[in-house]
Design a protein around this motif. Structure first.
Motif, PDB file in Angstrom:
ATOM      1  N   GLN A 168     -13.573  -9.149   1.821  1.00 17.21           N
ATOM      2  CA  GLN A 168     -12.199  -9.496   2.177  1.00 17.21           C
ATOM      3  C   GLN A 168     -11.368  -8.222   2.270  1.00 17.21           C
ATOM      4  OE1 GLN A 168     -11.115 -12.191  -0.970  1.00 17.21           O
ATOM      5  NE2 GLN A 168     -12.348 -13.884  -0.156  1.00 17.21           N
ATOM      6  N   ASN A 169     -10.495  -8.170   3.291  1.00 16.64           N
ATOM      7  CA  ASN A 169      -9.682  -6.986   3.528  1.00 16.64           C
ATOM      8  C   ASN A 169      -8.214  -7.359   3.591  1.00 16.64           C
ATOM      9  OD1 ASN A 169     -11.910  -5.029   3.992  1.00 16.64           O
ATOM     10  ND2 ASN A 169     -12.343  -6.351   5.754  1.00 16.64           N
TER      11      ASN A 169
ATOM     12  N   SER B 231     -20.768 -15.760  -1.515  1.00 14.76           N
ATOM     13  CA  SER B 231     -19.381 -15.927  -1.090  1.00 14.76           C
ATOM     14  C   SER B 231     -19.199 -17.281  -0.435  1.00 14.76           C
ATOM     15  CB  SER B 231     -18.975 -14.813  -0.121  1.00 14.76           C
ATOM     16  OG  SER B 231     -19.806 -14.825   1.023  1.00 14.76           O
TER      17      SER B 231
ATOM     18  N   LEU C  37      -8.895  -9.534  -4.251  1.00 15.70           N
ATOM     19  CA  LEU C  37      -9.799  -9.683  -3.115  1.00 15.70           C
ATOM     20  C   LEU C  37     -11.244  -9.544  -3.556  1.00 15.70           C
ATOM     21  CD1 LEU C  37      -7.918  -7.737  -0.298  1.00 15.70           C
ATOM     22  CD2 LEU C  37      -7.720 -10.133  -1.004  1.00 15.70           C
ATOM     23  N   GLU C  38     -12.094 -10.327  -2.907  1.00 13.54           N
ATOM     24  CA  GLU C  38     -13.519 -10.298  -3.199  1.00 13.54           C
ATOM     25  C   GLU C  38     -14.236  -9.440  -2.168  1.00 13.54           C
ATOM     26  OE1 GLU C  38     -14.534 -14.405  -3.060  1.00 13.54           O
ATOM     27  OE2 GLU C  38     -13.485 -14.918  -4.916  1.00 13.54           O
TER      28      GLU C  38
ATOM     29  N   LEU D   8      -3.612 -10.778   4.187  1.00 18.13           N
ATOM     30  CA  LEU D   8      -3.886 -10.840   2.755  1.00 18.13           C
ATOM     31  C   LEU D   8      -3.111  -9.768   2.007  1.00 18.13           C
ATOM     32  CD1 LEU D   8      -7.738 -11.555   2.608  1.00 18.13           C
ATOM     33  CD2 LEU D   8      -5.844 -13.125   2.197  1.00 18.13           C
TER      34      LEU D   8
ATOM     35  N   ASP E 214      -6.875  -9.009   6.795  1.00 17.38           N
ATOM     36  CA  ASP E 214      -7.358 -10.317   7.231  1.00 17.38           C
ATOM     37  C   ASP E 214      -6.188 -11.293   7.359  1.00 17.38           C
ATOM     38  OD1 ASP E 214      -9.896  -9.314   7.180  1.00 17.38           O
ATOM     39  OD2 ASP E 214     -10.450 -10.239   5.272  1.00 17.38           O
TER      40      ASP E 214
ATOM     41  N   VAL F  38      -4.151 -14.881   7.340  1.00 14.35           N
ATOM     42  CA  VAL F  38      -4.213 -16.100   6.532  1.00 14.35           C
ATOM     43  C   VAL F  38      -2.998 -16.955   6.882  1.00 14.35           C
ATOM     44  CG1 VAL F  38      -3.061 -14.947   4.609  1.00 14.35           C
ATOM     45  CG2 VAL F  38      -4.349 -17.039   4.191  1.00 14.35           C
TER      46      VAL F  38
ATOM     47  N   GLU G   7     -15.849 -20.037   1.502  1.00 15.39           N
ATOM     48  CA  GLU G   7     -14.509 -20.133   2.050  1.00 15.39           C
ATOM     49  C   GLU G   7     -13.466 -19.947   0.954  1.00 15.39           C
ATOM     50  OE1 GLU G   7     -16.953 -21.985   2.946  1.00 15.39           O
ATOM     51  OE2 GLU G   7     -16.923 -22.483   5.069  1.00 15.39           O
ATOM     52  N   ARG G   8     -12.407 -19.239   1.330  1.00 14.69           N
ATOM     53  CA  ARG G   8     -11.311 -19.026   0.392  1.00 14.69           C
ATOM     54  C   ARG G   8      -9.960 -19.118   1.075  1.00 14.69           C
ATOM     55  NH1 ARG G   8     -10.169 -13.690  -3.471  1.00 14.69           N
ATOM     56  NH2 ARG G   8      -8.810 -14.784  -4.984  1.00 14.69           N
TER      57      ARG G   8
END
Length: 607
Positions: free
Chosen positions: A146-147, A51, A142-143, A127, A150, A152, A53-54
């Motif tokens: 990730q929830n 994983s 989502l990967e 998200l 979260d 952003v 940064e996204r």
């Protein structure tokens, strides 16, 4: 920073982001004739994820930006850029809707410049609600890890503005590269010149999966449509008149360069004192009377008076009377009193000074009888570490109030530089006062006089700068040399802002040359506006030859909408001028031609 600067077109991660499965198999068979076992196969499977940064960046990812955050300067011909700590970051994801990061994938990061009232409002969503709220953004898949809850950060930009400033896919490929100078960092460049005369805001945004065959996906083209972007970092600066640029400000200092003293007063009796850096100050006498006396702080323009009176019990012992002027010189008395007050202000240091001096007095006064049957333990009379550290700071004027350094504002007017020398006698009296705690009797004074605090009497010179240069260029670097060339660099003892606009720099040795320069990370990317094309938005660029020397210039180019630089067209013009194929003129070659070196201004001492 290393002498050599190398540009690479990209640095892709060894293992692309995603989920992976590892399967391990071991077959067990007989080895005739020594070993006989039943045939067996052992098998196991493990999964893991790579994983990165996204939707946010980890602290420390952004190493530097240009123009500097909060700076004032003439940046209207500069393409803002950001330096990222991890060299692979721009290529860990793709701007196109495809899995993995193939060799042809464009970077997923872009720098967007907003000028004046275009500045979008940054807000925080989750998200789970990223794709709701009226602004267009494709809902992300989502990967792992990730929830939907979260947070952003996002900006909502009018579609009509965004399509005019968003780089094309081919532009995007040339707006990120790797810089190698001792270590690798990634650099992302904007494609838009800041507007002159206003503040600009730059956002590093994610464009992951937002590009298709027809370019950036801005959603439906409807009146008042907004497009949502995930913003990962940002900063602000202002484009102002050339009077606030680095070279202009520094050169203006040279025009106001004078010794550290007040102007002539027209009074013959006062002139010898003014010439030595003295200023008249109000002085309240111990008996309550008031008078005017001469004061000079630690900065002198010539030789300091010989004064070896150390170990005094009161500052009045350091007052000097000048019959010719009928006034007292209180400089050394003020230094002694200040040192004592600063020690008393730091209770722990004051206790250490007192205890140390008592131990030293006991060690000096001990009478060790001869023939004693037992070993007598020694008394540790070494200076404590906290006291030594405190005195070292005072010797470099740390903690000394600004009023003691610059007692009159006329000594350091606005937009000036003053070259100076540190008075070792003033420092010695400052330290003597700092260690006077516990000095009560004449015997105490005599003992301190025989063992004064260690003072480095080597020459210390430097400069005081009062200018908008100090807050406008917070990363300012100062280098000192003993001679006009760079063969004898002087050790830097202190470089510190005394106030938002005043900078003090001190060097060990006699200063023969002073260089003010921007840090290496402030090497920037810019174009050359055509003098005849200011109104039409035309620009040029002088290229570099293979050996780094100035080369040919490209034909005049035209800025795009909203002062955007046509990156692909510019790169093709560079390739054609240099007679190379545009297909091999990648982001590294583009960066090498676009980069401008950090500026340096030199002051030389006239013999």
């Amino acid at each position: 920073m290393a002498d050599d600067l190398t540009f690479l077109a990209y640095r892709r991660p060894s293992l692309p982001l995603g989920d992976y499965t590892i399967k391990a198999t071991q077959d067990l068979r007989s080895v005739a004739p020594a070993t006989k076992v039943d045939p067996t196969t052992f098998e196991t499977t493990r999964t893991f994820s790579v994983s990165g940064e996204r939707f946010t960046l980890t602290p420390g990812t952004v190493r530097s930006v240009f123009p500097p955050n909060g700076s004032l300067g003439e940046h209207s011909a500069v393409l803002p850029h950001m330096v990222l700590d991890r060299a692979t970051l721009p290529w860990e994801r793709s701007a196109t809707a495809q899995t993995g990061t193939p060799a042809t994938a464009p970077p997923w990061l872009a720098l967007l410049v907003f000028s004046g009232d275009e500045e979008p409002i940054r807000k925080t969503v989750t998200l789970g609600t990223l794709a709701s709220g009226g602004a267009y953004i494709p809902a992300p898949v989502l990967e792992r890890g990730q929830n939907g809850s979260d947070p952003v950060n996002v900006i909502d930009v009018p579609r009509s503005l965004l399509v005019s400033i968003m780089p094309s896919r081919s532009d995007l490929e040339r707006l990120a590269h790797v810089r190698l100078a001792g270590e690798e960092t990634a650099v992302v460049i904007a494609n838009r010149l800041p507007a002159p005369g206003v503040s600009s805001t730059v956002h590093l945004v994610s464009v992951e999966g937002r590009y298709g065959a027809s370019g950036f996906d801005g959603g439906p083209d409807t009146p008042g449509a907004l497009v949502r972007l995930v913003t990962l970092a940002g900063w602000r600066f202002s484009c102002v008149a050339k009077e606030s640029t680095f070279p202009y400000l520094v050169r203006a200092l040279a025009h106001e360069g004078r010794p550290f003293r007040l102007p002539d007063s027209g009074e013959p009796a006062a002139e010898p004192f003014l010439r030595q850096g003295y200023v008249p100050v109000a002085h309240t006498l111990r008996q309550g009377g008031r008078t005017a006396s001469w004061y000079r702080g630690p900065f002198v323009t010539g030789d300091s008076p010989a004064d070896t009176r150390f170990g005094v019990r009161t500052p009045d012992e350091l007052l000097r009377y000048h019959p010719s002027a009928g006034m007292l010189d209180i400089g050394y008395a003020a230094a002694w009193q200040l040192g004592r007050l600063l020690t008393l202000q730091h209770a722990a240091v004051a206790r250490s000074v007192y205890t140390w001096k008592r131990r030293r007095a006991m060690a000096e006064g001990r009478d060790e009888p001869s023939g004693h049957p037992l070993e007598i333990a020694g008394i540790d009379d070494a200076m404590p570490d906290d006291v030594r550290s405190f005195l070292d700071d005072l010797a470099r004027l740390r903690g000394v109030p600004y009023r003691y350094l610059v007692p009159d504002e006329r000594l350091l007017p606005v937009e000036t530089i003053r070259f100076l020398r540190l008075d070792p006698r003033w420092i010695a009296h400052l330290l003597d006062g700092a260690t006077s705690v516990g000095r009560v009797t004449r015997a105490d004074a005599d003992r301190d006089r025989l063992r004064p605090p260690p003072v480095d009497t080597s020459k210390v010179t430097g400069a005081l700068i009062r200018s908008d240069l100090v807050p406008g260029y917070p990363g300012l670097l100062v280098d000192g040399y003993a001679s006009a060339d760079e063969s004898e660099p002087l050790p830097l003892l202190r470089l510190e802002r005394l106030s938002p606009t005043v900078l003090l720099c001190l060097f060990k040795g006699v200063l023969g040359r002073l260089d003010l320069r921007q840090p290496p990370e402030e090497q920037h990317f810019g174009v050359e506006p055509s003098p005849e094309g200011q109104a039409t938005g035309r620009f040029g660029k002088t290229l570099r030859a293979a050996d780094g020397s100035p080369g040919p210039s490209i034909p005049s180019q035209t800025l795009g909408a909203s002062r955007t630089v046509p990156v692909t067209a510019l790169a093709n013009a560079m390739a054609e001028t240099l007679r190379v194929s545009p297909s091999v003129f990648d982001s590294a070659a583009f960066a090498r031609q676009m980069i401008e070196t950090a500026e340096r201004i030199t002051f030389l001492r006239i013999p």
